[in-house]
Design a protein around this motif. Sequence first.
Motif, PDB file in Angstrom:
ATOM      1  N   GLU A  28       0.815  -1.197   0.000  1.00  0.00           N
ATOM      2  CA  GLU A  28       0.000   0.000   0.000  1.00  0.00           C
ATOM      3  C   GLU A  28       0.856   1.258   0.000  1.00  0.00           C
ATOM      4  N   ALA A  29       0.268   2.335  -0.466  1.00  0.00           N
ATOM      5  CA  ALA A  29       0.879   3.658  -0.445  1.00  0.00           C
ATOM      6  C   ALA A  29      -0.050   4.574   0.329  1.00  0.00           C
ATOM      7  N   ILE A  30       0.458   5.153   1.412  1.00  0.00           N
ATOM      8  CA  ILE A  30      -0.371   5.989   2.277  1.00  0.00           C
ATOM      9  C   ILE A  30       0.368   7.281   2.602  1.00  0.00           C
ATOM     10  N   SER A  31      -0.354   8.227   3.144  1.00  0.00           N
ATOM     11  CA  SER A  31       0.253   9.494   3.538  1.00  0.00           C
ATOM     12  C   SER A  31       0.991   9.331   4.860  1.00  0.00           C
ATOM     13  N   SER A  32       1.849  10.310   5.160  1.00  0.00           N
ATOM     14  CA  SER A  32       2.605  10.249   6.410  1.00  0.00           C
ATOM     15  C   SER A  32       1.681  10.343   7.624  1.00  0.00           C
ATOM     16  N   ASP A  33       0.611  11.119   7.521  1.00  0.00           N
ATOM     17  CA  ASP A  33      -0.339  11.210   8.639  1.00  0.00           C
ATOM     18  C   ASP A  33      -1.043   9.879   8.871  1.00  0.00           C
ATOM     19  N   ALA A  34      -1.418   9.202   7.789  1.00  0.00           N
ATOM     20  CA  ALA A  34      -2.082   7.909   7.919  1.00  0.00           C
ATOM     21  C   ALA A  34      -1.142   6.863   8.500  1.00  0.00           C
ATOM     22  N   PHE A  35       0.137   6.961   8.152  1.00  0.00           N
ATOM     23  CA  PHE A  35       1.096   5.977   8.653  1.00  0.00           C
ATOM     24  C   PHE A  35       1.267   6.098  10.164  1.00  0.00           C
ATOM     25  N   ARG A  36       1.223   7.332  10.668  1.00  0.00           N
ATOM     26  CA  ARG A  36       1.426   7.539  12.110  1.00  0.00           C
ATOM     27  C   ARG A  36       0.325   6.874  12.933  1.00  0.00           C
ATOM     28  N   GLU A  47      10.156   5.291  14.286  1.00  0.00           N
ATOM     29  CA  GLU A  47      11.196   6.267  14.638  1.00  0.00           C
ATOM     30  C   GLU A  47      12.270   6.348  13.554  1.00  0.00           C
ATOM     31  N   ALA A  48      12.625   5.202  12.988  1.00  0.00           N
ATOM     32  CA  ALA A  48      13.642   5.187  11.937  1.00  0.00           C
ATOM     33  C   ALA A  48      13.164   5.939  10.705  1.00  0.00           C
ATOM     34  N   LEU A  49      11.892   5.720  10.331  1.00  0.00           N
ATOM     35  CA  LEU A  49      11.351   6.407   9.164  1.00  0.00           C
ATOM     36  C   LEU A  49      11.281   7.912   9.391  1.00  0.00           C
ATOM     37  N   LYS A  50      10.978   8.322  10.613  1.00  0.00           N
ATOM     38  CA  LYS A  50      10.923   9.745  10.905  1.00  0.00           C
ATOM     39  C   LYS A  50      12.293  10.392  10.735  1.00  0.00           C
ATOM     40  N   LEU A  90       9.044  -2.441   5.118  1.00  0.00           N
ATOM     41  CA  LEU A  90       8.880  -3.787   4.559  1.00  0.00           C
ATOM     42  C   LEU A  90       8.880  -4.835   5.655  1.00  0.00           C
ATOM     43  N   GLU A  91       7.793  -5.590   5.706  1.00  0.00           N
ATOM     44  CA  GLU A  91       7.710  -6.802   6.505  1.00  0.00           C
ATOM     45  C   GLU A  91       7.499  -7.974   5.561  1.00  0.00           C
ATOM     46  N   GLU A  92       7.462  -9.171   6.107  1.00  0.00           N
ATOM     47  CA  GLU A  92       7.354 -10.349   5.262  1.00  0.00           C
ATOM     48  C   GLU A  92       6.072 -10.335   4.428  1.00  0.00           C
ATOM     49  N   ARG A  93       4.978  -9.851   5.005  1.00  0.00           N
ATOM     50  CA  ARG A  93       3.697  -9.883   4.297  1.00  0.00           C
ATOM     51  C   ARG A  93       3.082  -8.493   4.154  1.00  0.00           C
ATOM     52  N   HIS A  94       3.878  -7.484   4.360  1.00  0.00           N
ATOM     53  CA  HIS A  94       3.334  -6.124   4.312  1.00  0.00           C
ATOM     54  C   HIS A  94       4.419  -5.159   3.819  1.00  0.00           C
ATOM     55  N   LEU A  95       4.112  -4.427   2.764  1.00  0.00           N
ATOM     56  CA  LEU A  95       5.012  -3.405   2.222  1.00  0.00           C
ATOM     57  C   LEU A  95       4.241  -2.097   2.154  1.00  0.00           C
ATOM     58  N   ILE A  96       4.761  -1.076   2.831  1.00  0.00           N
ATOM     59  CA  ILE A  96       4.073   0.214   2.908  1.00  0.00           C
ATOM     60  C   ILE A  96       5.005   1.294   2.342  1.00  0.00           C
ATOM     61  N   PHE A  97       4.465   2.107   1.461  1.00  0.00           N
ATOM     62  CA  PHE A  97       5.166   3.295   0.983  1.00  0.00           C
ATOM     63  C   PHE A  97       4.482   4.509   1.605  1.00  0.00           C
ATOM     64  N   ILE A  98       5.270   5.346   2.226  1.00  0.00           N
ATOM     65  CA  ILE A  98       4.748   6.528   2.913  1.00  0.00           C
ATOM     66  C   ILE A  98       5.187   7.762   2.143  1.00  0.00           C
TER      67      ILE A  98
END
Length: 307
Positions: A28-36, A47-50, A90-98
């Motif tokens: 999925e691709a989500i906004s930074s607010d949605a990711f938080r 914290e690493a992504l921030k 990236l996790e084994e079954r989940h990939l998120i683009f922020i």
Amino acid sequence: MTVRYELRDKMTEVSAKEARRADVPVVEAISSDAFRTLPGIERDGAEALKSLEASETSYVEVYPGFLAGSFAVPDKADPTGDPLLFSFYLEERHLIFIEDGTLAESILATLAKSGVMRTMGTAHCLYLFFKTLLMDDLAYLGRLEDAMEDAEEAMIEQGADIPTSKIMAYRRTSSRLGTYYQQVAAMATIIADDENKLMDPEDARAFTRVSNLADRLVNRAEIIKEYSGQLHELHQTRIDLKQNSIMQTFTIVTVLFAPLTLVTGWFGMNLTVLPGVDWPWMAAALVALAVVTTSSFLAYFRWKHWL
């Protein structure tokens, strides 16, 4: 902006409800607010992504059970401006683009439409994302080099005046792209090492191909950077020649008027003891002297090809 795809038989767009209940990998691709506010995200990852997002660099960090990385992609419409920023988790079954833009979303849409995925996994999807991100860059660098060749030809054969800002833009563009490709190559190498054993060995080896592609782009960007340096030297040489030509013109004018200035200064003094002041033919003699002197200088300058 939120788009989600499940990786079942093919990459298919689904709703949030369908993604939660599906026992298949999800991208999925989500906004930074949605990711938080997204549940199930490791605190270390958030914290690493921030910190990566604030650094405006392309980098990846490896953690037990997941990868966190960021991209700072030069905008090809304005490579010297602010880069396009987004991150991934990236996790084994989940990939998120922020992201707060649309680049990652458009690349995922391209992957879903093309149907190029051989295996339905998040790691393989990330590999194809890297590959798609770099896909047109060789052609872009080729067009950039063609534009520089056109500028060089215009300066040499047509005597065109190319703005200094345009010449410097070529150098800044190649330098920024080279740095970006180096960072992507380093990211792909780290992921290929698969330190946390997050992906299948075949998926990990695939990132080696991304690293090799990025290295080729680095070499091409370095060649273009060197070419831009040569173009800048040519441009500076033309400026120097033009300045020399102007100074030569000023020098010629000064030399032509120097004898006249001397004569007028000499006989313009308010003195009666100067020789020849009372001679009736003095004015005619001065005019003749001026004509002969000026003509001699002009003939000499033409003989030397200075005029």
